[in-house]
Design an enzyme around this catalytic site. Structure first.
Site, PDB file in Angstrom:
ATOM      1  N   LYS A  22      69.104 -93.408  41.250  1.00  0.00           N
ATOM      2  CA  LYS A  22      67.807 -93.969  40.839  1.00  0.00           C
ATOM      3  C   LYS A  22      66.732 -92.886  40.832  1.00  0.00           C
ATOM      4  O   LYS A  22      65.988 -92.738  39.872  1.00  0.00           O
ATOM      5  CB  LYS A  22      67.390 -95.074  41.795  1.00  0.00           C
ATOM      6  CG  LYS A  22      65.921 -95.504  41.677  1.00  0.00           C
ATOM      7  CD  LYS A  22      65.555 -96.618  42.622  1.00  0.00           C
ATOM      8  CE  LYS A  22      65.117 -96.196  43.982  1.00  0.00           C
ATOM      9  NZ  LYS A  22      63.730 -95.761  44.108  1.00  0.00           N
ATOM     10  N   ASN A  23      66.669 -92.107  41.900  1.00  0.00           N
ATOM     11  CA  ASN A  23      65.552 -91.167  42.040  1.00  0.00           C
ATOM     12  C   ASN A  23      65.720 -89.904  41.209  1.00  0.00           C
ATOM     13  O   ASN A  23      64.819 -89.074  41.158  1.00  0.00           O
ATOM     14  CB  ASN A  23      65.324 -90.838  43.521  1.00  0.00           C
ATOM     15  CG  ASN A  23      64.827 -92.065  44.273  1.00  0.00           C
ATOM     16  OD1 ASN A  23      64.411 -93.051  43.661  1.00  0.00           O
ATOM     17  ND2 ASN A  23      64.899 -92.020  45.589  1.00  0.00           N
ATOM     18  N   CYS A 117      52.774 -98.995  49.699  1.00  0.00           N
ATOM     19  CA  CYS A 117      53.828 -99.993  49.799  1.00  0.00           C
ATOM     20  C   CYS A 117      54.147-100.177  51.278  1.00  0.00           C
ATOM     21  O   CYS A 117      53.471 -99.651  52.159  1.00  0.00           O
ATOM     22  CB  CYS A 117      55.062 -99.564  49.013  1.00  0.00           C
ATOM     23  SG  CYS A 117      55.721 -98.034  49.584  1.00  0.00           S
ATOM     24  N   ARG A 122      51.350 -93.677  50.886  1.00  0.00           N
ATOM     25  CA  ARG A 122      51.910 -92.980  49.710  1.00  0.00           C
ATOM     26  C   ARG A 122      50.840 -92.232  48.902  1.00  0.00           C
ATOM     27  O   ARG A 122      50.568 -92.543  47.754  1.00  0.00           O
ATOM     28  CB  ARG A 122      52.678 -93.950  48.813  1.00  0.00           C
ATOM     29  CG  ARG A 122      53.674 -94.861  49.491  1.00  0.00           C
ATOM     30  CD  ARG A 122      54.824 -94.170  50.171  1.00  0.00           C
ATOM     31  NE  ARG A 122      55.741 -93.497  49.289  1.00  0.00           N
ATOM     32  CZ  ARG A 122      56.723 -94.097  48.624  1.00  0.00           C
ATOM     33  NH1 ARG A 122      56.852 -95.389  48.692  1.00  0.00           N
ATOM     34  NH2 ARG A 122      57.544 -93.387  47.856  1.00  0.00           N
ATOM     35  N   ASP A 125      47.713 -86.781  46.653  1.00  0.00           N
ATOM     36  CA  ASP A 125      46.839 -85.600  46.645  1.00  0.00           C
ATOM     37  C   ASP A 125      47.564 -84.339  46.195  1.00  0.00           C
ATOM     38  O   ASP A 125      46.984 -83.477  45.520  1.00  0.00           O
ATOM     39  CB  ASP A 125      46.214 -85.397  48.025  1.00  0.00           C
ATOM     40  CG  ASP A 125      47.263 -85.305  49.114  1.00  0.00           C
ATOM     41  OD1 ASP A 125      48.110 -86.217  49.207  1.00  0.00           O
ATOM     42  OD2 ASP A 125      47.284 -84.307  49.859  1.00  0.00           O
ATOM     43  N   ASP A 308      65.383 -92.108  53.441  1.00  0.00           N
ATOM     44  CA  ASP A 308      65.901 -93.285  52.730  1.00  0.00           C
ATOM     45  C   ASP A 308      67.197 -93.801  53.336  1.00  0.00           C
ATOM     46  O   ASP A 308      67.702 -94.835  52.903  1.00  0.00           O
ATOM     47  CB  ASP A 308      66.117 -92.963  51.248  1.00  0.00           C
ATOM     48  CG  ASP A 308      64.809 -92.668  50.548  1.00  0.00           C
ATOM     49  OD1 ASP A 308      64.841 -92.140  49.428  1.00  0.00           O
ATOM     50  OD2 ASP A 308      63.744 -92.944  51.137  1.00  0.00           O
ATOM     51  N   ARG A 400      65.773-103.312  43.176  1.00  0.00           N
ATOM     52  CA  ARG A 400      65.072-102.132  42.645  1.00  0.00           C
ATOM     53  C   ARG A 400      65.971-100.905  42.708  1.00  0.00           C
ATOM     54  O   ARG A 400      65.883-100.012  41.871  1.00  0.00           O
ATOM     55  CB  ARG A 400      63.803-101.851  43.460  1.00  0.00           C
ATOM     56  CG  ARG A 400      62.678-102.833  43.249  1.00  0.00           C
ATOM     57  CD  ARG A 400      61.421-102.343  43.924  1.00  0.00           C
ATOM     58  NE  ARG A 400      61.115-100.977  43.497  1.00  0.00           N
ATOM     59  CZ  ARG A 400      60.144-100.242  44.051  1.00  0.00           C
ATOM     60  NH1 ARG A 400      59.425-100.733  45.034  1.00  0.00           N
ATOM     61  NH2 ARG A 400      59.899 -99.029  43.628  1.00  0.00           N
TER      62      ARG A 400
END
Ligand code: EPZ
Length: 421
Positions: A22-23, A117, A122, A125, A308, A400
């Site tokens: 996914k990432n 989230c 999150r 910057d 994760d 997701r």
């Protein structure tokens, strides 16, 4: 909303295939849709809600996409739409990936400020700072980021925040720098496998990136990038999740389509806890010949233990013999799943960025709630090992990042049913 009803006391046995990462596919699809001058074809693309949300963002910018049997066809944007609206960006933080590419390609971008989230504020910057280093003028007004630049100019920059390298900022700035005038050096770059896969994809499009896989990326700007064909790497976090599921159910599971180099720290920590891993060129066999021991885990950017995988290893350590300490050093608020595991009879105590887990003999099924995709995954895994039935709500979080999670697990012995509220 949908729920998963997970019967406890199941033992996983068999082969479970890993889908595309996914990432990796999220930034790669952005690069294909915005930076490329021709059609790109991506293979091994997982059918996830995040992938389809991103497709909607890219189509809103004027790209055309089609996902068929894990192959994603992307025709780049062909007009000057440069706004990523709130109603799409709020669904998925990764939409921020369009910021750098839009400025690089069109000279301007208007992207909604992504919300926080469940796992923390999150911030972005570093994304903004990196673009300013490249010469973009960036302002934030009424919840939107406005960025513009005649042409971005390559430069040297240090792109590490207080929590270490940023995957998203590294991806964003690397993509933008491919079309900048001159050379860009990013020091403190993220080294996750999905960042390297993006860099390989960009080079296949005609970019000129050196230092892939290291913390210093050198990007020599080029004038154009063409479409290309690419097979996305497999998902290390999905693989790690199923390795833990095999261990927590004391099963015998072959996780197919992953290599150890993608998750060295996870492999190391599972073995330290007493899990037996038998790696070969196509995957890994997971068994638990002895009881799981308590261990200490500290999350860190790659090649450290991935944040994760923090929820998943916590779930396994709930049933360890002994005490474990998990330190979460990447995200500021990523222990919400601990309360849900405690509802199942776990013994977890939180103290700031540390979680102390005293192993218990068994967990008991209970109604629990997913708070983010990895927390949802651990509740499913814990539910399979628990005594009795677990009902996991807010399954949309899991969808997701996990393709057909109950299908894959039921194929190797789980008993999970998806129901609508
Ligand atoms: C990516 O998020 C992943 N998402 C996350 O995975 C993952 O947890 C994270 O990287 C770390 O590995 C995607 O790739 C789509 P970061 P990202 O920028 O890029 C701070 C999942 O489960 N930071 O590497 O947003 C930030 O607050 C998701 O699949 C700044 O301070 O993460 C965090 O503490 C959840 N300023 C740390 O850096 C910035 O401008 C690492 O964040 C950006 C980040």
């Amino acid at each position: 909303m949908e729920k998963l009803i997970v019967k406890g006391g199941t033992r996983l046995e068999g082969t479970i295939p890993i889908s595309g990462c996914k990432n990796a596919v999220l930034p790669i699809a952005v690069a294909a849709a915005i930076l490329g001058d021709g059609v790109s074809v991506l293979h091994n693309v997982p059918n996830l809600t995040d992938v389809n949300t991103l497709r909607a963002v890219l189509e809103g910018l004027g790209a055309t996409t089609k996902l068929k049997n894990s192959t994603l066809y992307i025709e780049p944007i062909n007009h000057l739409e440069y706004e990523a609206p709130y109603e799409l960006v709020r669904k998925m933080r990764a939409s921020i990936y369009v910021l750098g590419p839009l400025v690089a390609k069109l000279g301007k971008a208007k992207v909604s400020f992504p919300g926080g989230c469940a796992i923390g504020p999150r911030p972005i910057d570093l994304h903004i700072r990196g673009l300013e280093h490249l010469g973009a003028e960036v302002t934030v007004q009424r919840g939107y980021i406005y960025a513009q630049a005649e042409r971005l100019t390559g430069t040297e920059m240090y792109l590490m925040g207080q929590y270490g390298p940023s995957v998203g900022a590294t991806a964003n700035i690397m993509m933008a720098a491919t079309l900048a005038e001159g050379t860009t050096v990013i020091r403190g770059a993220a080294r996750e496998p999905h960042v390297s896969d993006l860099a390989h994809f960009l080079n296949a499009m005609g970019a000129d990136i050196e230092g892939i896989g290291t913390s210093v990326l050198t990007i020599h700007g080029v004038k154009h990038l063409h479409g290309t064909e690419h097979t996305v790497i497999s998902d290390d976090i999905e693989a790690g999740t199923f390795m833990v599921a095999g261990a927590i159910t004391r099963g015998d599971v072959y996780v197919q389509g992953i290599i150890e180099q993608q998750l060295p720290a996870v492999s190391e920590k599972l073995v330290e806890a007493g899990v037996a891993l038998d790696w070969d060129a196509n995957g890994v066999r997971v068994t638990t010949p002895r009881e799981i021991r308590g261990i200490d885990v500290t999350t860190a950017p790659f090649p450290g233990f991935p944040t994760d995988m923090q929820a998943q290893i916590m779930g396994m350590l709930c049933l360890a013999a002994g005490t474990s300490v998990i330190s979460e050093n990447v995200h500021t608020d990523r222990f919400i799943h601990a309360a849900e595991l405690n509802r199942m009879g776990a013994d977890i105590m939180l103290d700031g960025s540390k979680a102390v887990i005293n192993g218990v003999r068994s967990l008991s099924g209970a109604p629990v709630m997913a708070s983010d995709l990895r927390a949802g995954a651990v509740l499913v895994a814990a539910g399979m090992a628990a005594v009795g039935e677990t009902v996991v709500s807010r399954v949309y979080h899991i969808d997701r990042g996990y393709e057909s999670i109950e299908q894959k697990l039921n194929d190797i012995g789980a008993n999970i049913t998806r129901v609508s509220d």
